[in-house]
Design a protein around this motif. Structure first.
Motif, PDB file in Angstrom:
ATOM      1  N   VAL A  92       0.838  -1.203   0.000  1.00  0.00           N
ATOM      2  CA  VAL A  92       0.000   0.000   0.000  1.00  0.00           C
ATOM      3  C   VAL A  92       0.870   1.249   0.000  1.00  0.00           C
ATOM      4  O   VAL A  92       0.608   2.223  -0.723  1.00  0.00           O
ATOM      5  CB  VAL A  92      -0.952  -0.015   1.213  1.00  0.00           C
ATOM      6  N   LEU A  93       1.931   1.247   0.809  1.00  0.00           N
ATOM      7  CA  LEU A  93       2.828   2.409   0.877  1.00  0.00           C
ATOM      8  C   LEU A  93       3.517   2.658  -0.468  1.00  0.00           C
ATOM      9  O   LEU A  93       3.576   3.799  -0.956  1.00  0.00           O
ATOM     10  CB  LEU A  93       3.868   2.186   1.967  1.00  0.00           C
ATOM     11  N   LEU A  94       4.025   1.592  -1.079  1.00  0.00           N
ATOM     12  CA  LEU A  94       4.706   1.745  -2.370  1.00  0.00           C
ATOM     13  C   LEU A  94       3.755   2.228  -3.452  1.00  0.00           C
ATOM     14  O   LEU A  94       4.128   3.060  -4.301  1.00  0.00           O
ATOM     15  CB  LEU A  94       5.348   0.419  -2.777  1.00  0.00           C
ATOM     16  N   LEU A  95       2.523   1.736  -3.465  1.00  0.00           N
ATOM     17  CA  LEU A  95       1.556   2.174  -4.465  1.00  0.00           C
ATOM     18  C   LEU A  95       1.121   3.620  -4.222  1.00  0.00           C
ATOM     19  O   LEU A  95       0.828   4.352  -5.173  1.00  0.00           O
ATOM     20  CB  LEU A  95       0.345   1.245  -4.466  1.00  0.00           C
ATOM     21  N   ALA A  96       1.102   4.051  -2.954  1.00  0.00           N
ATOM     22  CA  ALA A  96       0.813   5.454  -2.668  1.00  0.00           C
ATOM     23  C   ALA A  96       1.944   6.340  -3.197  1.00  0.00           C
ATOM     24  O   ALA A  96       1.691   7.407  -3.782  1.00  0.00           O
ATOM     25  CB  ALA A  96       0.630   5.651  -1.162  1.00  0.00           C
ATOM     26  N   LEU A  97       3.192   5.905  -3.009  1.00  0.00           N
ATOM     27  CA  LEU A  97       4.325   6.649  -3.568  1.00  0.00           C
ATOM     28  C   LEU A  97       4.259   6.654  -5.098  1.00  0.00           C
ATOM     29  O   LEU A  97       4.567   7.662  -5.740  1.00  0.00           O
ATOM     30  CB  LEU A  97       5.634   6.015  -3.106  1.00  0.00           C
ATOM     31  N   PHE A  98       3.846   5.526  -5.669  1.00  0.00           N
ATOM     32  CA  PHE A  98       3.689   5.430  -7.119  1.00  0.00           C
ATOM     33  C   PHE A  98       2.683   6.458  -7.625  1.00  0.00           C
ATOM     34  O   PHE A  98       2.920   7.133  -8.638  1.00  0.00           O
ATOM     35  CB  PHE A  98       3.247   4.012  -7.478  1.00  0.00           C
ATOM     36  N   ALA A  99       1.560   6.604  -6.923  1.00  0.00           N
ATOM     37  CA  ALA A  99       0.547   7.577  -7.330  1.00  0.00           C
ATOM     38  C   ALA A  99       1.110   8.990  -7.307  1.00  0.00           C
ATOM     39  O   ALA A  99       0.833   9.808  -8.202  1.00  0.00           O
ATOM     40  CB  ALA A  99      -0.670   7.475  -6.413  1.00  0.00           C
ATOM     41  N   GLY A 100       1.930   9.305  -6.296  1.00  0.00           N
ATOM     42  CA  GLY A 100       2.535  10.634  -6.239  1.00  0.00           C
ATOM     43  C   GLY A 100       3.517  10.866  -7.365  1.00  0.00           C
ATOM     44  O   GLY A 100       3.560  11.960  -7.957  1.00  0.00           O
ATOM     45  N   VAL A 101       4.311   9.850  -7.694  1.00  0.00           N
ATOM     46  CA  VAL A 101       5.285   9.975  -8.781  1.00  0.00           C
ATOM     47  C   VAL A 101       4.582  10.165 -10.117  1.00  0.00           C
ATOM     48  O   VAL A 101       5.013  10.970 -10.956  1.00  0.00           O
ATOM     49  CB  VAL A 101       6.201   8.731  -8.809  1.00  0.00           C
ATOM     50  N   GLU A 102       3.478   9.439 -10.324  1.00  0.00           N
ATOM     51  CA  GLU A 102       2.777   9.507 -11.603  1.00  0.00           C
ATOM     52  C   GLU A 102       2.179  10.887 -11.862  1.00  0.00           C
ATOM     53  O   GLU A 102       2.060  11.309 -13.014  1.00  0.00           O
ATOM     54  CB  GLU A 102       1.670   8.453 -11.656  1.00  0.00           C
ATOM     55  N   ARG A 103       1.801  11.606 -10.815  1.00  0.00           N
ATOM     56  CA  ARG A 103       1.221  12.942 -11.010  1.00  0.00           C
ATOM     57  C   ARG A 103       2.248  13.933 -11.537  1.00  0.00           C
ATOM     58  O   ARG A 103       1.882  14.940 -12.157  1.00  0.00           O
ATOM     59  CB  ARG A 103       0.625  13.452  -9.695  1.00  0.00           C
ATOM     60  N   ARG A 104       3.532  13.650 -11.315  1.00  0.00           N
ATOM     61  CA  ARG A 104       4.582  14.586 -11.751  1.00  0.00           C
ATOM     62  C   ARG A 104       5.370  14.074 -12.955  1.00  0.00           C
ATOM     63  O   ARG A 104       6.171  14.827 -13.510  1.00  0.00           O
ATOM     64  CB  ARG A 104       5.559  14.844 -10.590  1.00  0.00           C
TER      65      ARG A 104
END
Length: 499
Positions: free
Chosen positions: A274-286
């Motif tokens: 869950v933590l890694l996928l949350a970081l993934f979502a943040g990276v994808e926005r930028r």
């Protein structure tokens, strides 16, 4: 490979710019595949392309039935421990689920037909090699190869279907065909695998889906048109985070299904995922070239279709998992008898898929999906009346024809109604570079839903029995029903053909 009477309208730009060299030309509706250059235009060729894509879908779905029935023979001949047996299943699942998002992006950038055929080649080679595996190490390695192949082939296959069949009735019929073929392959796989396992052993059984892979590789280059590449680089940070996050999440859920929901390693793996996928979502926005475009999650109907796709697998997982044990341990069936008893579920799904397309035209995806979820809910509640323990005498046993067959028919019809609407909604209104990403997200959500559903059902059943497990399956169907009811009505496109 899962609309009001009409489908949701994509937002229209004020003025569509001319396509850049190397980019896909948008359709009149803004959809990626409606008139994408290079798609087969003649009826017979399109039919062959659909047959190839559906065969790939059947090959992948057949694999689960084949491996599960072959597993007892593998344990005996190769001396597999319980841990080794679990890795035969989980190694494939982790590679498949972990790389799905990257597989969809690879098809957009490198060409979907190329990635599709590469995935089929890897999957087929792994399926052939496992039949000769001398031990658990080689068997696990080739299962990983198969998972990588499936992660490339599944999203690219769905994206190719989108680029071959325009939105509206042609695409819905194509999705129905793939659904029916997948259901038939599951039913046939159960019967063929059980028969081969009894007559000639598990190694021959593991070769069952190899001919399908060879057929796809032989015909694919000639009947499937290559799509134009969408220029861009791979988002390495996003790809790594998505792969690690999805792998950790699937691993945690698979371990929870085996060891229980309170297992510390399972909980830690799920939390890490869950933590890694949350970081993934943040990276994808930028990211300049994201693995998954955030715009895919701005459409309410698409997000709710993903939610329904996540919930639906748990509503049918119990039928295969619990009833297989019920038939063999309580009803006295052998492996082939249990396979025959489960066949009506997949057969009904296959037979109902075509009718679901026609119903969707009259009811719309919202009401069709709600109808299907209600059927799944009813079927699970009906099966929850089965006893947790074997009856004291044969006379008190639940009759198959009145106590098991009717809910199996409800589950099969419900699945057919719940596969087509979310697939249509999740893949409508896409632009040229979004088809692969949307397909990979849909496949990833479905895979995650299967792992999550199995973990929840097994955890509940281990504490409260099979009856409670089917009640949990009914809760999954209720979640899908809620998602369907929350999809609002939208104006559809004009000029859409009937189904």
């Amino acid at each position: 490979m899962s609309a009001p009477v009409l489908e949701p309208r994509a937002a229209r730009p004020a003025a569509a710019p001319p396509p850049r060299p190397g980019s896909a030309r948008p359709s009149r509706s803004g959809a990626a595949g409606a008139v994408e250059p290079g798609r087969p235009r003649r009826g017979p060729r399109r039919a062959l392309a659909l047959a190839v894509i559906a065969s790939c879908n059947a090959m992948i779905q057949l694999d689960d039935a084949v491996v599960n029935i072959a597993l007892p023979g593998m344990r005996a001949d190769l001396g597999l421990t319980p841990v080794g047996s679990s890795w035969v299943l989980n190694a494939y699942l982790l590679a498949f689920g972990g790389l799905l998002l990257l597989g969809g992006r690879a098809g957009d950038v490198l060409g979907r037909r190329k990635v599709f055929l590469t995935g089929v080649a890897l999957f087929t080679a792994g399926a052939a090699a496992r039949a000769a595996a001398p031990g658990v190490e080689v068997l696990t390695a080739v299962r990983i190869v198969q998972g990588v192949g499936a992660a490339l082939a599944a999203p690219s296959g769905l994206a190719l279907l989108l680029s071959t069949f325009e939105e509206g009735a042609p695409r819905k019929r194509a999705i129905a065909v793939c659904t029916a073929v997948g259901a038939v392959s599951t039913a046939g796989g159960l019967l063929l695998a059980g028969t081969l396992s009894s007559l000639s052993g598990w190694r021959w059984e593991l070769l069952l889906n190899v001919p399908l892979g060879v057929l796809v590789l032989a015909l694919g280059p000639f009947v499937i048109a290559e799509t134009r590449r969408n220029p861009g680089r791979f988002d390495l940070a996003g790809a790594l985070l998505s792969a690690l996050g999805a792998t950790a999440l699937v691993h945690g859920l698979a371990r929870a299904a085996e060891e229980g929901a309170g297992d510390a390693r399972a909980l830690g793996s799920v939390a890490c995922g869950v933590l890694l996928l949350a970081l993934f979502a943040g990276v994808e926005r930028r990211a300049a070239h994201p693995v998954v475009a955030p715009v895919l999650f701005r459409d309410r109907a698409r997000v709710l279709s993903y939610a329904a796709t996540l919930a639906v697998p748990g509503s049918v997982m119990g039928a295969y998992f619990f009833l297989n044990q019920y038939f063999q341990q309580q009803a006295g069936y052998g492996p082939l008898g249990a396979a025959l008893a489960l066949t009506p579920l997949a057969a009904t799904m296959a037979l109902t898929a075509g009718a679901a397309v026609r119903l969707e035209r009259h009811l719309g995806p919202r009401h069709l999906m709600a109808t299907g979820a209600a059927l799944l809910l009813t079927g699970n509640l009906w099966l929850s009346r089965l006893p947790d323990a074997a009856p004291a005498d044969a006379a008190s046993a639940v009759p198959y024809w009145t106590g098991v067959l009717p809910p199996l028919l409800l589950l099969g019809a419900g699945m057919a109604c719940c596969v087509i609407p979310p697939t249509v909604l999740a893949t409508s209104g896409l632009r040229g570079g979004e088809a692969g990403a949307a397909s990979s997200v849909l496949n990833a959500v479905q895979t995650l839903g299967g792992s999550l559903g199995l973990a929840v059902l097994v955890a509940v059943a281990s504490r409260a029995g099979m009856t409670a497990g089917f009640t949990a399956g009914a809760a999954c169907a209720g979640a899908a029903l809620l998602a369907a009811l929350l999809i609002g009505r939208r104006p559809g496109r004009t000029g859409e053909g009937g189904a």
